[in-house]
Scaffold this active site. Sequence first.
Site, PDB file in Angstrom:
ATOM      1  N   THR A  54       0.917  -1.201   0.059  1.00  0.00           N
ATOM      2  CA  THR A  54      -0.101   0.023   0.045  1.00  0.00           C
ATOM      3  C   THR A  54       0.956   1.279  -0.050  1.00  0.00           C
ATOM      4  O   THR A  54       0.666   2.251  -0.803  1.00  0.00           O
ATOM      5  CB  THR A  54      -0.941   0.068   1.164  1.00  0.00           C
ATOM      6  N   GLU A  74      10.024   1.584  10.730  1.00  0.00           N
ATOM      7  CA  GLU A  74       8.484   2.178  10.762  1.00  0.00           C
ATOM      8  C   GLU A  74       8.053   2.755  12.141  1.00  0.00           C
ATOM      9  O   GLU A  74       7.648   3.919  11.951  1.00  0.00           O
ATOM     10  CB  GLU A  74       7.490   0.997  10.415  1.00  0.00           C
TER      11      GLU A  74
HETATM   12  C1  5RP Z   1       5.654  -3.853   6.664  1.00  0.00           C
HETATM   13  C2  5RP Z   1       4.341  -3.363   7.190  1.00  0.00           C
HETATM   14  C3  5RP Z   1       3.377  -3.171   6.052  1.00  0.00           C
HETATM   15  O1  5RP Z   1       3.023  -1.880   5.987  1.00  0.00           O
HETATM   16  C4  5RP Z   1       2.107  -4.103   6.197  1.00  0.00           C
HETATM   17  O2  5RP Z   1       2.555  -5.333   6.402  1.00  0.00           O
HETATM   18  C5  5RP Z   1       0.888  -3.714   5.247  1.00  0.00           C
HETATM   19  O3  5RP Z   1       1.398  -4.435   4.179  1.00  0.00           O
HETATM   20  P1  5RP Z   1       0.624  -4.238   2.892  1.00  0.00           P
HETATM   21  O4  5RP Z   1       0.417  -2.679   2.532  1.00  0.00           O
HETATM   22  O5  5RP Z   1       1.399  -4.697   1.678  1.00  0.00           O
HETATM   23  O6  5RP Z   1      -0.618  -4.957   2.998  1.00  0.00           O
HETATM   24  O7  5RP Z   1       4.036  -3.101   8.356  1.00  0.00           O
HETATM   25  O8  5RP Z   1       6.445  -4.042   7.716  1.00  0.00           O
END
Ligand code: 5RP
Length: 232
Positions: free
Chosen positions: A47, A121
């Site tokens: 995303t 993050e």
């Molecule tokens: C990575 C994360 C991502 O933001 C989370 O896994 C969501 O991923 P996606 O947008 O592919 O569903 O925390 O460490």
Amino acid sequence: MKWENGIIDSLVWGKEISRREEKERVAQQIAARVKDGEVLGVGSGSTSYMALQAIAGRIKKEGLHIKAIPTSLEINIACARLGVPLTTLEADRPDWTFDGADEIDPHLNLIKGRGGAMFREKLLINSSHKTYIIADSSKMVTRLGMNFPVPVEVFPQALPYVGQALKSLSPAGVTLRMAGGKDGPVITENGNLILDVWFDTIPDDTETAIKSITGVIESGLFMGYTIEILNP
Ligand code: 5RP
């Protein structure tokens, strides 16, 4: 001078992106919020990647001057490929950050870290004045831990000790995350291991309890953070 081997240019998002249309809608919402001159913290996952693509589109079209601080190597490479200028946390503070999530409960607590990038993050989210979490409808849950474990980044030599301590917090299950494209476990970008911890219930003090274990670098639990959720 540009590299001529095309390795960076040929890189695309490795896997099929689920719920692509929903993610495209939140990606556009993020891109619409970007103002000229801003420094953005850029989260990881598909995303965030789609939001970065939408921002790169505006940079090309409107000549915006923005700088990105990436939360992972794949987003670092994506910025290079898409022509989004990079900066660092040492040089700049983000005006705001956007990031995805694996689960969001009704109190806006999160599980993140499917991609293994939860340490950077969390660092970016804590460093930012404002954070948008962008999430398709599959991420909304009535209770954290329904679909995803809580990932915990662990200093390698502390693995047995931390594993034992996590087991006493969560009898439901603790597993070492194994790699897909190499033998053995996943090694994070910080040279550490990941334990995935399944919980039946996650009390409010769980993030602090995990963080207090010696050898834990960070967890993917985000409880009580000031965030705004953007849904499709
Ligand atoms: C990575 C994360 C991502 O933001 C989370 O896994 C969501 O991923 P996606 O947008 O592919 O569903 O925390 O460490």
